[in-house]
Every structure is written in structure tokens, then in C-alpha cells.
Design a protein around this motif. Structure first.
Motif, mmCIF file in Angstrom:
data_model
loop_
_atom_site.group_PDB
_atom_site.id
_atom_site.type_symbol
_atom_site.label_atom_id
_atom_site.label_comp_id
_atom_site.label_asym_id
_atom_site.label_seq_id
_atom_site.Cartn_x
_atom_site.Cartn_y
_atom_site.Cartn_z
ATOM 1 N N GLN A 151 0.824 -1.217 0.000
ATOM 2 C CA GLN A 151 0.000 0.000 0.000
ATOM 3 C C GLN A 151 0.851 1.258 0.000
ATOM 4 O O GLN A 151 0.516 2.233 -0.673
ATOM 5 C CB GLN A 151 -0.957 -0.003 1.189
ATOM 6 C CG GLN A 151 -2.076 -1.007 1.048
ATOM 7 C CD GLN A 151 -2.920 -1.141 2.305
ATOM 8 O OE1 GLN A 151 -2.564 -0.670 3.377
ATOM 9 N NE2 GLN A 151 -4.049 -1.818 2.162
ATOM 10 N N GLN B 48 2.260 1.466 -3.501
ATOM 11 C CA GLN B 48 1.137 1.749 -4.399
ATOM 12 C C GLN B 48 0.743 3.226 -4.313
ATOM 13 O O GLN B 48 0.532 3.872 -5.338
ATOM 14 C CB GLN B 48 -0.051 0.872 -4.013
ATOM 15 C CG GLN B 48 -1.311 1.136 -4.796
ATOM 16 C CD GLN B 48 -2.490 0.320 -4.282
ATOM 17 O OE1 GLN B 48 -2.327 -0.669 -3.572
ATOM 18 N NE2 GLN B 48 -3.677 0.729 -4.627
ATOM 19 N N SER B 49 0.678 3.757 -3.111
ATOM 20 C CA SER B 49 0.273 5.160 -2.963
ATOM 21 C C SER B 49 1.316 6.103 -3.554
ATOM 22 O O SER B 49 0.966 7.115 -4.176
ATOM 23 C CB SER B 49 -0.020 5.505 -1.500
ATOM 24 O OG SER B 49 1.157 5.498 -0.737
ATOM 25 N N GLN C 212 0.595 8.502 -6.786
ATOM 26 C CA GLN C 212 0.896 9.933 -6.745
ATOM 27 C C GLN C 212 1.805 10.325 -7.912
ATOM 28 O O GLN C 212 1.587 11.334 -8.579
ATOM 29 C CB GLN C 212 1.545 10.309 -5.409
ATOM 30 C CG GLN C 212 1.845 11.786 -5.258
ATOM 31 C CD GLN C 212 0.589 12.649 -5.264
ATOM 32 O OE1 GLN C 212 -0.452 12.256 -4.754
ATOM 33 N NE2 GLN C 212 0.688 13.829 -5.858
#
Length: 192
Positions: free
Chosen positions: A132, A135-136, A140
Motif C-alpha cells: 500500500q 502503491q500510494s 501519486q
């Protein structure tokens, strides 16, 4: 009247972590922990429970320290690409300075993931959190136009976690800073 702890619990966890990190869970004896911490067996058992419970405390502490370092990088570094580079390069610096026994969590994964349900749950949660995180950062970067959209942010997140773990394992054997740094830049070039 209950007995009062007369030792620094955080220090004991750090000392025990060093033993587990150096020797592995299965090769660490209670005597090793007694020797490293200076506590007697009953103090260890009364405070932490059994060896596995102490190991879990050490894993959580190690995870918290690593998370804190990543959060600091995210706070202090400008730009998504630079942030990802800094997170990966942190491992290169750690691997090429001093003795590196790899990542305690990676080591635990290879040694214990299929042997203990509580450990497996901890490792799966850690893996999910790391995916996560990556992924974030990728999402972005894709939003900013810094990273491509050939794959989803989730697919790249899984890819980056695998590369991150592999870099930590490679760093156990290789102390060649330039070689490991090259791995980082080659890995991240997939995103651009």
C-alpha cells in the motif's frame, strides 16, 4: 505485592532483537537471550512470555523503527520519484556500511512464515502495508506524470515490494555500493 520491573524494557527488546537478527529465531536459545540482556530466565518469561512472544515484540519494534525511517524520508524528501529513490537507497547504505544481517522481517519470512500462524499474520499484514505504501507513492507519481501508467499502481506496488525485499537480501552478500545503487536505479527505471 507485585514485583516492579527494574530494567529498561525497550533496551531489552533491542538487545534481544540483535540476537535474533544475528542468529535467527531457531538458533537463538534462552541462554543467548539471558546473556545478551543480563536478565535471568524468570524475568524474561514473566515480562515477555515465551521465546516466541519475545520474538514477536522484537519484530514489532523492528517494524516500528523501519516505519519511522520511511516516514522521515517521506516528510523530508521532495518529489515522489526522489522519495522512492531515498527509501530504496536507505537499504544500500545499510548494506554497505558495517555488518548487515539483512532485514529481520525478511529473515523471519524465510524462516518462520509457514511455521507459526501469529508470525504469518504479522508478515502478511506487513506485506500488505508495504504494498500500500509503494502503491500510494506510484499512484501519486502517475498523477503527477512522473511515472508511467503501463501498469496499475497496485501492480507496480507489488513489483516494488519484491524488488525492495530482493535488494535487502542481495545486500547481505554484496557490499558493493555502486552495484546495489545500480539495482535501485534499474528497478525504478521501470516506472518512468
Amino acid at each position: 505485592m507485585p514485583k516492579v520491573e527494574t530494567f529498561n524494557k525497550e533496551l531489552v527488546i533491542k538487545q534481544a532483537t540483535e540476537v535474533f537478527h544475528t542468529k535467527s529465531y531457531s538458533l537463538t536459545s534462552m541462554q543467548d537471550l539471558v546473556d545478551a540482556t543480563g536478565l535471568n530466565r524468570s524475568s524474561i518469561y514473566n515480562t515477555f512470555g515465551n521465546k516466541l512472544d519475545l520474538y514477536m515484540e522484537c519484530l514489532r519494534s523492528y517494524q516500528s523503527d523501519a516505519h519511522g525511517k520511511i516516514q522521515k524520508i517521506m516528510k523530508d524528501t521532495k518529489g515522489t520519484k526522489a522519495t522512492l529513490e531515498a527509501i530504496f537507497l536507505l537499504n544500500v547504505v545499510k548494506s554497505t556500511t558495517g555488518t548487515d544481517n539483512g532485514c529481520l522481517i525478511n529473515n523471519c519470512t524465510t524462516e518462520m512464515a509457514n511455521q507459526e500462524t501469529g508470525i504469518n499474520q504479522f508478515l502478511c499484514n506487513n506485506q500488505t502495508n508495504m504494498i500500500q505504501l509503494f502503491q500510494s507513492l506510484v499512484a501519486q507519481g502517475q498523477k503527477e506524470g512522473v511515472f508511467n501508467t503501463k501498469q496499475t499502481a497496485t501492480a507496480y506496488g507489488v513489483y516494488l515490494l519484491n524488488a525492495f525485499q530482493g535488494l535487502k537480501v542481495s545486500g547481505i552478500l554484496s557490499k558493493d555500493h555502486k552495484q546495489l545503487e545500480s539495482v535501485v536505479y534499474t528497478t525504478l527505471s521501470v516506472l518512468t
